[in-house]
Design a protein around this motif. Structure first.
Motif, mmCIF file in Angstrom:
data_model
loop_
_atom_site.group_PDB
_atom_site.id
_atom_site.type_symbol
_atom_site.label_atom_id
_atom_site.label_comp_id
_atom_site.label_asym_id
_atom_site.label_seq_id
_atom_site.Cartn_x
_atom_site.Cartn_y
_atom_site.Cartn_z
ATOM 1 N N PRO A 95 0.813 -1.219 0.000
ATOM 2 C CA PRO A 95 0.000 0.000 0.000
ATOM 3 C C PRO A 95 0.846 1.269 0.000
ATOM 4 O O PRO A 95 0.468 2.274 -0.615
ATOM 5 N N GLU A 96 2.006 1.237 0.687
ATOM 6 C CA GLU A 96 2.876 2.414 0.718
ATOM 7 C C GLU A 96 3.290 2.849 -0.679
ATOM 8 O O GLU A 96 3.436 4.044 -0.954
ATOM 9 N N THR A 97 3.470 1.887 -1.563
ATOM 10 C CA THR A 97 3.917 2.182 -2.925
ATOM 11 C C THR A 97 2.868 2.990 -3.675
ATOM 12 O O THR A 97 3.195 3.949 -4.394
ATOM 13 N N PHE A 98 1.598 2.624 -3.515
ATOM 14 C CA PHE A 98 0.527 3.351 -4.215
ATOM 15 C C PHE A 98 0.443 4.803 -3.740
ATOM 16 O O PHE A 98 0.371 5.730 -4.558
ATOM 17 N N MET A 101 -12.566 -0.951 5.311
ATOM 18 C CA MET A 101 -13.417 0.217 5.060
ATOM 19 C C MET A 101 -12.601 1.510 5.105
ATOM 20 O O MET A 101 -12.823 2.422 4.293
ATOM 21 N N VAL A 102 -11.649 1.597 6.028
ATOM 22 C CA VAL A 102 -10.797 2.792 6.122
ATOM 23 C C VAL A 102 -9.990 2.964 4.838
ATOM 24 O O VAL A 102 -9.925 4.062 4.256
ATOM 25 N N PHE A 103 -9.359 1.896 4.347
ATOM 26 C CA PHE A 103 -8.555 1.995 3.121
ATOM 27 C C PHE A 103 -9.424 2.268 1.895
ATOM 28 O O PHE A 103 -9.004 2.979 0.974
ATOM 29 N N PHE A 104 -10.613 1.725 1.875
ATOM 30 C CA PHE A 104 -11.538 1.987 0.767
ATOM 31 C C PHE A 104 -11.888 3.474 0.677
ATOM 32 O O PHE A 104 -11.789 4.090 -0.402
ATOM 33 N N LEU A 105 -12.258 4.068 1.802
ATOM 34 C CA LEU A 105 -12.612 5.490 1.806
ATOM 35 C C LEU A 105 -11.398 6.371 1.519
ATOM 36 O O LEU A 105 -11.511 7.403 0.851
ATOM 37 N N ALA A 106 -10.222 5.970 2.032
ATOM 38 C CA ALA A 106 -9.010 6.760 1.791
ATOM 39 C C ALA A 106 -8.636 6.757 0.303
ATOM 40 O O ALA A 106 -8.265 7.794 -0.251
ATOM 41 N N ILE A 143 -7.178 13.631 5.954
ATOM 42 C CA ILE A 143 -7.851 12.636 5.118
ATOM 43 C C ILE A 143 -7.837 11.279 5.811
ATOM 44 O O ILE A 143 -8.842 10.557 5.830
ATOM 45 N N SER A 144 -6.707 10.930 6.414
ATOM 46 C CA SER A 144 -6.589 9.639 7.096
ATOM 47 C C SER A 144 -7.501 9.577 8.316
ATOM 48 O O SER A 144 -8.197 8.574 8.536
ATOM 49 N N ALA A 145 -7.492 10.631 9.119
ATOM 50 C CA ALA A 145 -8.334 10.647 10.317
ATOM 51 C C ALA A 145 -9.818 10.630 9.941
ATOM 52 O O ALA A 145 -10.629 9.947 10.584
ATOM 53 N N ALA A 146 -10.184 11.377 8.888
ATOM 54 C CA ALA A 146 -11.585 11.403 8.447
ATOM 55 C C ALA A 146 -12.009 10.045 7.893
ATOM 56 O O ALA A 146 -13.164 9.639 8.058
ATOM 57 N N ALA A 147 -11.094 9.313 7.251
ATOM 58 C CA ALA A 147 -11.414 7.976 6.742
ATOM 59 C C ALA A 147 -11.714 7.018 7.900
ATOM 60 O O ALA A 147 -12.642 6.198 7.818
#
Length: 418
Positions: free
Chosen positions: A212-215, A315-320, A338-342
């Motif tokens: 995920p870090e790469t994306f 769900m967090v990664f989907f919204l992010a 953005i991360s906290a809101a996700a």
């Protein structure tokens, strides 16, 4: 033989009041010494007033020499009678250490002074706390902040000793690598083209099974380069491929080969073109690649949710990722927000009560009110994801290995008003 004369008894002289006044006057002379000459003067004055054989005062008569020596000694202050009266039984003498002299202050031992409030001193507060700690009583806030790093104390890679300082540094420096609105300076591309490129790179990223870090680093490199260099429409996909090559080399243990990217691009570009663009991008960004992307904060904030299940994580990664795909989101909000809101929107969507805790507030630095607008935007993107022409994120998180969280119903209370 002569008759013995009866003893002459001195009668009480007349003018007794005057004599008493004289005595009071004599009392005022203080410590003036009584010499022989002064004593004779006093007797003469008394005789003139009709007083015979009566000494006005009975005081020791001093020699003139001795009197002169007595004058050199300073006289003691005569204390008035009012000042030497004994205090009443219900009064105590209070000595002030500041002024260094004794003062009297009546204190009623039975009844406290009216209108006087009890003031707690720092010493009394600290003493009370020490006693509470000795008895095992902890002074806790309303909601306890969970220690999320206690399980990783023995993990050297978790760097528990420095983790809080690291994230404070990330929050301070995230604006250095954050892009602002650059589309106005790009005459040949627009926000829709950018979204199409990111949507395609999500499929490439999943095809290579990259981290995920790469994306997230790939998207950051693309946006920072586009904010510094005007490009043509034909170069946009080449910049996307070269950015993922750079991010793969930076994050992955086994990075894909350049020829693999050539194949995935349907040979639209050669390997030489990709390597030249890679060099140009690195030069433009001054090799600045260690940046706090949204993923840096996502990993920490998910952990602050306290034992989140797989559904919450997905769900967090989907919204992010929906937010990263959407250009206005990255322009309006910082990576940490953005991360906290996700995390907030994911907990709200999955009805994880409470939606925002003191532990999350402590580690993110954001309150529920600060995140509400950004969370509404992410939930709105979720609401429209099924009907969007860009389906890469929706397809990815509709798969069983991601818990099919994209199929969850968004909360109606978070739907943006039309």
């Amino acid at each position: 033989m002569e008759e013995a004369k009866p003893a002459v008894v001195p009668q009480q002289p007349k003018g007794g009041d005057a004599l008493r006044r004289d005595r009071r006057v004599l009392q005022d002379i203080g410590n003036r010494p009584i010499t022989r000459s002064f004593h004779a003067q006093l007797i003469a004055k008394g005789q003139e007033k009709g007083v015979n054989n009566v000494n006005p005062v009975v005081l020791p008569v001093l020699d003139d020499k001795l009197a002169l020596n007595r004058k050199r000694v300073p006289a003691k202050k005569v204390v008035p009678r009012k000042e030497i009266d004994k205090p009443k039984s219900d009064a105590v003498v209070v000595i002030s250490s500041d002024e260094g002299e004794e003062k009297k202050k009546p204190v009623n031992r039975c009844k406290p002074e009216e209108g006087r409030k009890e003031v707690k001193t720092l010493t009394s507060i600290l003493t009370a706390r020490s006693k509470a700690m000795a008895l095992g009583v902890n002074i806790k806030p309303k909601e306890k902040i969970v220690e999320i790093d206690s399980a990783d104390v023995n993990d050297e890679l978790a760097v528990v000793e420095y983790i809080d300082d690291l994230y404070k540094f990330y929050k301070l420096t995230e604006d250095d690598s954050r892009v602002h609105d650059y589309m106005d300076s790009q005459p040949d591309i627009n926000t829709k083209m950018r979204s199409i490129l990111i949507d395609w790179l999500i499929d490439v990223h999943r095809k290579f099974e990259l981290m995920p870090e790469t994306f997230y680093l790939t998207v950051n490199i693309i946006d920072r380069y586009l904010s510094k260099k005007i490009i043509s429409r034909r170069e946009l996909q080449l910049i996307g491929i070269s950015s993922m090559v750079i991010a793969s080399k930076y994050e992955e243990i086994w990075a894909p080969q350049v020829n693999d990217f050539v194949c995935l691009s349907d040979y639209a570009y050669t390997s030489d073109q990709i390597l030249r663009m890679e060099k140009e991008i690195l030069g433009k960004l001054e090799w600045y690649l260690t940046v706090p992307t949204p993923y840096v904060f996502l990993s920490r904030y998910i952990k602050a949710s306290v034992s989140p299940d797989e559904e919450t994580k997905n769900m967090v990664f989907f919204l992010a990722e929906l937010g990263i795909l959407h250009y206005p989101t990255i322009i309006l909000y910082s990576p940490s927000m953005i991360s906290a809101a996700a995390v907030y929107a994911a907990r709200y969507t999955l009805n994880k009560n409470p939606f925002w805790t003191e532990t999350l507030k402590h580690h993110t630095g954001y309150s529920e009110d600060q995140l509400r607008d950004c969370a509404k935007l992410l939930v709105g993107l979720h609401l429209n994801a099924a009907e969007s022409k860009l389906q890469a994120v929706y397809r990815k998180f509709s798969r069983p290995d991601y818990g099919a969280v994209a199929l969850s119903v968004p909360p109606k209370s978070f739907q943006p008003s039309s």
